[in-house]
Design a protein around this motif. Structure first.
Motif, PDB file in Angstrom:
ATOM      1  N   TYR A 144       0.855  -1.190   0.000  1.00 56.40           N
ATOM      2  CA  TYR A 144       0.000   0.000   0.000  1.00 56.40           C
ATOM      3  C   TYR A 144       0.891   1.240   0.000  1.00 56.40           C
ATOM      4  O   TYR A 144       2.118   1.164   0.208  1.00 56.40           O
ATOM      5  N   PHE A 186       5.588   3.815  -1.328  1.00 56.20           N
ATOM      6  CA  PHE A 186       5.001   2.499  -1.562  1.00 56.20           C
ATOM      7  C   PHE A 186       5.634   1.505  -0.598  1.00 56.20           C
ATOM      8  O   PHE A 186       6.844   1.277  -0.611  1.00 56.20           O
ATOM      9  N   TYR A 241      -2.741  -2.592  -2.441  1.00 57.20           N
ATOM     10  CA  TYR A 241      -2.247  -2.553  -3.808  1.00 57.20           C
ATOM     11  C   TYR A 241      -1.562  -3.869  -4.155  1.00 57.20           C
ATOM     12  O   TYR A 241      -1.064  -4.593  -3.284  1.00 57.20           O
ATOM     13  N   THR A 294       0.632  -3.720  -7.135  1.00 55.14           N
ATOM     14  CA  THR A 294       1.850  -3.055  -7.589  1.00 55.14           C
ATOM     15  C   THR A 294       1.644  -1.555  -7.393  1.00 55.14           C
ATOM     16  O   THR A 294       0.514  -1.119  -7.127  1.00 55.14           O
ATOM     17  N   GLU A 337       1.229   0.517  -9.496  1.00 56.31           N
ATOM     18  CA  GLU A 337       0.309   0.980 -10.532  1.00 56.31           C
ATOM     19  C   GLU A 337      -1.097   0.420 -10.394  1.00 56.31           C
ATOM     20  O   GLU A 337      -2.036   0.923 -11.003  1.00 56.31           O
ATOM     21  N   GLN A 338      -1.263  -0.667  -9.619  1.00 54.09           N
ATOM     22  CA  GLN A 338      -2.563  -1.335  -9.569  1.00 54.09           C
ATOM     23  C   GLN A 338      -2.995  -1.604  -8.138  1.00 54.09           C
ATOM     24  O   GLN A 338      -2.276  -2.254  -7.369  1.00 54.09           O
ATOM     25  N   SER A 339      -4.169  -1.120  -7.807  1.00 50.53           N
ATOM     26  CA  SER A 339      -4.748  -1.388  -6.489  1.00 50.53           C
ATOM     27  C   SER A 339      -5.672  -2.591  -6.562  1.00 50.53           C
ATOM     28  O   SER A 339      -6.056  -3.041  -7.651  1.00 50.53           O
ATOM     29  N   TYR A 340      -6.046  -3.106  -5.403  1.00 49.63           N
ATOM     30  CA  TYR A 340      -7.068  -4.151  -5.360  1.00 49.63           C
ATOM     31  C   TYR A 340      -8.335  -3.663  -6.055  1.00 49.63           C
ATOM     32  O   TYR A 340      -8.965  -4.387  -6.827  1.00 49.63           O
ATOM     33  N   ASP A 344      -8.708  -1.485  -8.360  1.00 56.06           N
ATOM     34  CA  ASP A 344      -8.554  -1.451  -9.818  1.00 56.06           C
ATOM     35  C   ASP A 344      -8.934  -2.785 -10.449  1.00 56.06           C
ATOM     36  O   ASP A 344      -9.525  -2.830 -11.530  1.00 56.06           O
TER      37      ASP A 344
END
Length: 469
Positions: free
Chosen positions: A427, A434, A451, A453, A455-458, A460
């Motif tokens: 997170y 990060f 998250y 990565t 760039e990508q959260s849950y 997302d």
């Protein structure tokens, strides 16, 4: 007793009550101060099933009756192609059909796999494993045999103890590990390995290789009848164990996992001396054992009444879903049931077996599957749309992102929380950095801060919410 004595006794009782309350509050305060977590928004109160149930006045309402659960299972089998009742498994298969099954289960991965030391497996190192598949022994017509599972056993993609991994993947996650089988479970035996130490078996929702020593081969009718016998005992704890039995090692302190169902016997049937113990304070169950020839025998065994078990399935209520989930809280994550534990989907499969509900094994089969009531949305859908769907979800519903599933607990201070068997933790901190930690357990977490990565959260990646009601 005089009024003075009565007053004195009353004052003493009040003093004791106040002292106890102050002591409790002090200890709770100290414990809260000592408890710390790197999970954002998580508080100690979130780690109690009671906290999530206290605001649900209808938590004890039955969601599905026994008859409705039977129908729900029939509907699930009808719409999920990977699920097949043991009674419906073909009694024989052609050589071509068997080759197709083995190819699907045991194909060499197209991407590289690695040893624990980081060395990639070569084609030469895959060769002896492929030889174990014993394809040359396939007959023109291959007869299906049937068996009962005698102890918890891992099911693998290939007949080998070799552990292999993805590049830069945690060494806890053996990529050949698929799932597990549990005591008393009926299976179809399709094939055996070259060294005869492994059997290719099919249960109601998976096919893979299992150690032969964990199975007892028996007549099809006997195997099916055992699995359907009534009355029966259900394991409702994360684990239970049978009583120590010096006469028969195979049933002595045998682990029985959550959701295991075994037939019940009575003292009228077996007497008042079961392996040297009076059964009055235990449940008498019947267990499958493997004799020296590998064949099935059924013997009585005892499960003490202090174990977390009960006769028949649990009532299917929101309260029971949450309480069953919290019985796994803190248990180490086990990919494909490895490490004598559960992964994200195994966690759900076990919980819902205690109600008699069956479902697919893998998260994709569950999340994209047609069973249950489904609320699906595009991964690219706005967060607001996904959050609105989550806020309409019921406690005990499933929330899916690719490769993972979570059990919804409800909201705390406006944040949706879940309980799930999960490996990673990532997170952004309040400072915008990060953070990557580790969970590697059955954990309670908030949903929106997590998250995959940077760039990508849950949020997302969420694509479905499923309800079994």
């Amino acid at each position: 007793m005089s009024k003075i004595q009565q007053l004195s006794t009353y004052k003493c009782a009040v003093f004791q009550l106040v002292f106890w309350l102050c002591s409790y509050l002090f200890v709770s305060s100290v414990q809260a101060q000592q408890w710390q977590s790197d999970i954002p928004l998580l508080k100690a109160k979130h780690l109690s099933a009671d906290y999530w149930l206290q605001s649900l006045p209808d938590a004890g309402q039955v969601l599905l009756t026994a008859e409705q659960i039977t129908q729900r299972n029939a509907d699930t089998f009808a719409v999920q192609p990977e699920m097949l009742a043991i009674a419906d498994i073909p009694l024989s298969r052609s050589r071509a059909d068997m080759q197709a099954v083995i190819s699907q289960v045991s194909a060499v991965p197209t991407s590289a796999r690695y040893f624990a030391d980081g060395k990639a497996l070569s084609a030469r190192e895959w060769l002896p494993i492929q030889q174990q598949l014993n394809l040359q022994a396939l007959k023109a017509e291959h007869t299906t045999r049937f068996a009962l599972v005698t102890r918890r056993a891992l099911m693998l993609a290939m007949p080998t103890e070799l552990r292999v991994f993805n590049e830069a993947m945690a060494l806890d996650l053996n990529r050949l590990q698929e799932t597990a089988l549990f005591v008393g479970e009926p299976v179809a035996v399709l094939h055996e390995s070259q060294d005869k130490n492994w059997l290719l078996v099919q249960n109601y929702h998976y096919t893979g290789w299992v150690r032969a020593e964990a199975l007892a081969i028996g007549p099809r009718e006997q195997v099916l009848a055992y699995a359907a016998r009534e009355p029966f005992l259900v394991v409702t704890g994360a684990k239970a164990v049978t009583n120590y039995t010096p006469e028969i090692a195979a049933i002595s302190e045998l682990q029985l996992d959550m959701g295991v169902r075994v037939p019940l016997l009575t003292a009228a049937e077996v007497g008042h001396n079961v392996h040297g113990q009076n059964p009055h304070a235990s449940f008498i169950i019947e267990l499958p054992v493997r004799n020296s020839a590998g064949n099935l025998e059924l013997v009585p065994a005892l499960v003490a009444r202090n174990q977390d078990v009960q006769q028949g399935y649990l009532p299917y209520t929101t309260e029971q879903i949450v309480r069953q989930a919290f019985k796994y809280l803190g248990q180490r994550y086990g990919w494909g049931y490895d490490y004598n534990s559960v992964d994200c989907t195994g966690f759900l499969v076990d919980i819902f077996r205690t109600f008699g509900l069956l479902m697919p094994r893998n998260s994709g089969q569950q999340g994209y599957g047609a069973f249950g009531q489904n609320n699906r949305f595009a991964e690219t859908a706005p967060h607001a749309e996904k959050l609105a769907a989550i806020r309409l979800a019921k406690v005990g519903d499933f929330i899916y992102r690719p490769g993972h599933v979570m059990l919804y607990l409800g909201e705390s201070d406006g944040e949706p929380f879940v309980i799930h068997a999960v490996f990673d933790l990532a997170y952004f901190t309040a400072a915008g950095e990060f953070y990557r930690g580790i969970l590697n357990s059955v954990s309670v977490t908030p949903l929106t801060p997590l998250y995959l990565t940077p760039e990508q959260s849950y949020l997302d990646r969420l694509y479905a919410i499923k309800s079994l009601r």
